[in-house]
Design a protein around this motif. Structure first.
Motif, PDB file in Angstrom:
ATOM      1  N   MET A  15      50.048 -20.584 115.162  1.00 60.86           N
ATOM      2  CA  MET A  15      49.780 -19.186 115.482  1.00 60.86           C
ATOM      3  C   MET A  15      48.634 -18.653 114.633  1.00 60.86           C
ATOM      4  SD  MET A  15      53.781 -17.943 115.611  1.00 60.86           S
ATOM      5  CE  MET A  15      53.350 -16.230 115.944  1.00 60.86           C
ATOM      6  N   LYS A  16      47.802 -17.820 115.234  1.00 59.47           N
ATOM      7  CA  LYS A  16      46.728 -17.164 114.496  1.00 59.47           C
ATOM      8  C   LYS A  16      47.299 -15.979 113.716  1.00 59.47           C
ATOM      9  CE  LYS A  16      43.184 -18.392 117.901  1.00 59.47           C
ATOM     10  NZ  LYS A  16      42.169 -17.874 118.857  1.00 59.47           N
ATOM     11  N   THR A  17      46.906 -15.855 112.460  1.00 54.30           N
ATOM     12  CA  THR A  17      47.429 -14.792 111.604  1.00 54.30           C
ATOM     13  C   THR A  17      46.346 -13.776 111.264  1.00 54.30           C
ATOM     14  OG1 THR A  17      46.959 -16.059 109.588  1.00 54.30           O
ATOM     15  CG2 THR A  17      49.116 -16.375 110.602  1.00 54.30           C
ATOM     16  N   LYS A  18      46.783 -12.566 110.972  1.00 53.43           N
ATOM     17  CA  LYS A  18      45.857 -11.488 110.600  1.00 53.43           C
ATOM     18  C   LYS A  18      45.918 -11.174 109.119  1.00 53.43           C
ATOM     19  CE  LYS A  18      45.293  -8.030 113.315  1.00 53.43           C
ATOM     20  NZ  LYS A  18      45.503  -6.803 114.127  1.00 53.43           N
ATOM     21  N   GLN A  41      61.421 -20.702 116.183  1.00 52.81           N
ATOM     22  CA  GLN A  41      60.252 -20.094 115.541  1.00 52.81           C
ATOM     23  C   GLN A  41      60.650 -18.809 114.816  1.00 52.81           C
ATOM     24  OE1 GLN A  41      57.867 -20.005 119.232  1.00 52.81           O
ATOM     25  NE2 GLN A  41      56.246 -21.041 118.102  1.00 52.81           N
ATOM     26  N   ASP A  42      61.499 -18.001 115.443  1.00 55.37           N
ATOM     27  CA  ASP A  42      61.942 -16.750 114.836  1.00 55.37           C
ATOM     28  C   ASP A  42      62.675 -17.016 113.524  1.00 55.37           C
ATOM     29  OD1 ASP A  42      62.220 -14.012 114.655  1.00 55.37           O
ATOM     30  OD2 ASP A  42      64.017 -13.918 115.909  1.00 55.37           O
ATOM     31  N   VAL A  43      63.565 -18.023 113.522  1.00 52.24           N
ATOM     32  CA  VAL A  43      64.324 -18.360 112.317  1.00 52.24           C
ATOM     33  C   VAL A  43      63.405 -18.854 111.208  1.00 52.24           C
ATOM     34  CG1 VAL A  43      65.987 -19.991 111.339  1.00 52.24           C
ATOM     35  CG2 VAL A  43      66.506 -18.828 113.490  1.00 52.24           C
ATOM     36  N   PRO A  81      51.914 -17.975 126.201  1.00 47.36           N
ATOM     37  CA  PRO A  81      52.426 -17.389 127.445  1.00 47.36           C
ATOM     38  C   PRO A  81      51.354 -16.611 128.199  1.00 47.36           C
ATOM     39  CG  PRO A  81      53.881 -16.927 125.591  1.00 47.36           C
ATOM     40  CD  PRO A  81      52.619 -17.477 125.029  1.00 47.36           C
ATOM     41  N   THR A  82      51.463 -16.624 129.521  1.00 51.67           N
ATOM     42  CA  THR A  82      50.549 -15.851 130.363  1.00 51.67           C
ATOM     43  C   THR A  82      50.891 -14.379 130.251  1.00 51.67           C
ATOM     44  OG1 THR A  82      50.351 -17.689 131.914  1.00 51.67           O
ATOM     45  CG2 THR A  82      49.724 -15.500 132.709  1.00 51.67           C
ATOM     46  N   THR A  83      49.892 -13.570 129.993  1.00 52.83           N
ATOM     47  CA  THR A  83      50.110 -12.122 129.889  1.00 52.83           C
ATOM     48  C   THR A  83      49.495 -11.429 131.095  1.00 52.83           C
ATOM     49  OG1 THR A  83      48.081 -11.931 128.575  1.00 52.83           O
ATOM     50  CG2 THR A  83      50.149 -12.144 127.372  1.00 52.83           C
ATOM     51  N   PRO A  84      50.155 -10.379 131.573  1.00 52.46           N
ATOM     52  CA  PRO A  84      49.617  -9.663 132.737  1.00 52.46           C
ATOM     53  C   PRO A  84      48.244  -9.083 132.449  1.00 52.46           C
ATOM     54  CG  PRO A  84      51.887  -9.001 132.258  1.00 52.46           C
ATOM     55  CD  PRO A  84      51.422  -9.812 131.099  1.00 52.46           C
ATOM     56  N   ILE A  85      47.419  -9.009 133.494  1.00 54.08           N
ATOM     57  CA  ILE A  85      46.096  -8.406 133.347  1.00 54.08           C
ATOM     58  C   ILE A  85      46.254  -6.906 133.131  1.00 54.08           C
ATOM     59  CG2 ILE A  85      43.886  -7.973 134.493  1.00 54.08           C
ATOM     60  CD1 ILE A  85      44.356 -10.518 136.105  1.00 54.08           C
ATOM     61  N   PRO A  86      45.740  -6.362 132.026  1.00 52.95           N
ATOM     62  CA  PRO A  86      45.922  -4.938 131.759  1.00 52.95           C
ATOM     63  C   PRO A  86      45.188  -4.069 132.780  1.00 52.95           C
ATOM     64  CG  PRO A  86      44.352  -5.897 130.208  1.00 52.95           C
ATOM     65  CD  PRO A  86      44.934  -7.035 130.987  1.00 52.95           C
ATOM     66  N   GLU A  87      45.830  -2.980 133.127  1.00 54.20           N
ATOM     67  CA  GLU A  87      45.219  -2.046 134.067  1.00 54.20           C
ATOM     68  C   GLU A  87      44.099  -1.271 133.386  1.00 54.20           C
ATOM     69  OE1 GLU A  87      48.182   0.489 135.591  1.00 54.20           O
ATOM     70  OE2 GLU A  87      49.375  -1.110 136.507  1.00 54.20           O
ATOM     71  N   LYS A  88      43.058  -0.975 134.170  1.00 50.82           N
ATOM     72  CA  LYS A  88      41.962  -0.180 133.627  1.00 50.82           C
ATOM     73  C   LYS A  88      42.414   1.259 133.450  1.00 50.82           C
ATOM     74  CE  LYS A  88      38.231  -2.969 135.620  1.00 50.82           C
ATOM     75  NZ  LYS A  88      37.018  -2.965 136.485  1.00 50.82           N
ATOM     76  N   ARG A  89      42.159   1.788 132.283  1.00 51.19           N
ATOM     77  CA  ARG A  89      42.597   3.151 131.982  1.00 51.19           C
ATOM     78  C   ARG A  89      41.380   4.062 131.841  1.00 51.19           C
ATOM     79  NH1 ARG A  89      47.342   2.177 127.414  1.00 51.19           N
ATOM     80  NH2 ARG A  89      48.693   0.848 128.709  1.00 51.19           N
ATOM     81  N   ASP A 122      48.666 -12.074 115.779  1.00 50.11           N
ATOM     82  CA  ASP A 122      48.334 -11.542 117.102  1.00 50.11           C
ATOM     83  C   ASP A 122      49.150 -12.209 118.208  1.00 50.11           C
ATOM     84  OD1 ASP A 122      46.455  -9.634 116.404  1.00 50.11           O
ATOM     85  OD2 ASP A 122      44.840 -11.109 116.292  1.00 50.11           O
ATOM     86  N   GLU A 123      49.803 -13.324 117.889  1.00 51.81           N
ATOM     87  CA  GLU A 123      50.494 -14.101 118.907  1.00 51.81           C
ATOM     88  C   GLU A 123      52.000 -13.881 118.858  1.00 51.81           C
ATOM     89  OE1 GLU A 123      49.265 -18.156 119.132  1.00 51.81           O
ATOM     90  OE2 GLU A 123      47.298 -17.715 118.283  1.00 51.81           O
ATOM     91  N   LYS A 124      52.635 -14.047 120.017  1.00 51.54           N
ATOM     92  CA  LYS A 124      54.078 -13.872 120.116  1.00 51.54           C
ATOM     93  C   LYS A 124      54.780 -15.225 120.019  1.00 51.54           C
ATOM     94  CE  LYS A 124      53.913  -9.703 122.971  1.00 51.54           C
ATOM     95  NZ  LYS A 124      54.352  -9.066 124.239  1.00 51.54           N
TER      96      LYS A 124
END
Length: 372
Positions: free
Chosen positions: A184-187, A210-212, A111-119, A202-204
């Protein structure tokens, strides 16, 4: 959820929508069309917007470059259960792209994720970054594993602690295998003293299926471990394997309780939230009532009580199901998931009951816990 993502004039054209009926169409990062929520959440939909662009072919010396208006139309035919979306993209009423997407395509997409704002710099942000770096370090896994061995050795014995750690790792490995199946990539696996373990990614996820699968594969691997220990007990007669089989079964049975964030909570929530009619909700309530009745009839008071609490929580949240970004299960997926869940629960209870009947006080402890 992201229903569609295709190329349009050099930029991604992304369609997002939900079971509530709303749809949003983005060209690049710009919102270009919206369909509001409505009971009519399936069937034919059409998004139309216009783009103004320079036409290089019309450039003349010393004259302004004229603008050309292009009309873009995206037509879709959407079916939710089972999920199928047919689409065609038109430019000035001329078809330029057609295609179809199914649930398999949704599972594999990122999924496309919003560009994070600079903090700006902050102590909290620095601490958060440090925690993320710390969490990703392999040494943390080793320290947590060592702490878990020490904690369970203090409660039981060193040998049994190692066996219990092996059960936890095998359970979490089931989650890891399911994640990898979906690409999915796993940690990796993190052991937490007195709480069990975590399999992280790291992935949703994108779908209820998939959840089941990711949730139930942990207890399924745990069931396989208990069955292997049961067979080892039959072959060797060693009471150690009997204890491992029954306590591991208890551990995985509690993981299947319909309480979030336990595995069972994810499984039954995905099943019930995929039911798009009042009859589905009624069937879910009746199923939970039967489960509670059977639990109390068998004298499993604790199991029945927790089943009642977890089922009530899911029923109360049922109205919010359309707000989820997860693609729902189709009818086959609902039935298959429910059968898989109840067979796993029944098998784990059967193992606990089998060893409780042996007359050994320690082996009867898991059943006594369920009766408390």
């Amino acid at each position: 959820m992201e229903l569609l993502k295709i190329d349009c004039l050099g930029k991604p054209l992304r369609l997002e929508g939900s079971l509530a009926g709303w749809q949003q169409l983005f060209w690049g990062d710009n919102l270009v069309s919206v369909i509001q929520a409505s009971p009519n959440n399936e069937g034919l939909k059409s998004h139309t917007f216009e783009l103004s662009t320079q036409d290089p072919a019309l450039v003349t010396d010393g004259e302004p470059v004229p603008l050309q208006t292009i009309k873009i139309t995206l037509e879709t035919d959407l079916q939710w259960q089972p999920f199928i979306i047919d689409y065609r993209l038109l430019q000035d009423d001329e078809v330029i792209t057609t295609g179809q997407r199914t649930a398999k395509d949704i599972e594999r997409q990122t999924p496309t994720t919003p560009i994070p704002e600079k903090r700006q710099f902050s102590v909290v942000g620095l601490a958060s970054l440090g925690f993320k770096l710390l969490k990703s370090a392999k040494v943390i896994k080793v320290l947590l594993a060592g702490a878990s061995v020490a904690a369970y050795s203090w409660l039981f014995s060193f040998q049994f602690a190692l066996a219990l750690i092996a059960c936890l790792v095998f359970h979490e490995y089931g989650h890891i295998r399911a994640m990898k199946y979906f690409g999915m990539k796993t940690k990796g696996i993190y052991l937490i003293p007195f709480m069990g373990g975590l399999a992280l990614s790291d992935e949703k996820i994108n779908t209820r299926w998939q959840d089941v699968v990711i949730s139930i594969m942990g207890p399924t691997f745990g069931l396989l471990m208990s069955i292997a220990s049961l067979v080892a007990y039959w072959v060797t007669g060693n009471i150690f394997f009997a204890g491992l089989a029954t306590f591991n079964a208890l551990l995985n049975l509690f993981n299947l309780l319909p309480i979030l964030p336990l595995d069972g909570g994810h499984i039954l929530k995905s099943i019930s939230f995929s039911m798009n009619s009042m009859m589905g909700l009624v069937a879910c309530i009746l199923g939970a009532a039967v489960g509670v009745y059977i639990s109390y009839s068998l004298g499993l008071a604790l199991l029945g009580f927790l089943l009642l609490i977890g089922s009530a929580e899911i029923v109360f949240e049922w109205k919010t199901r359309h707000q989820s970004h997860l693609l729902p299960l189709d009818r086959y997926g609902q039935i298959f998931s429910a059968v898989w869940y109840f067979l796993t629960v029944g098998a784990l209870i059967g193992i606990i009951w089998y060893f409780a009947a042996s007359g050994d006080e320690m082996l009867a402890l898991p059943l006594e816990i369920l009766k408390s």
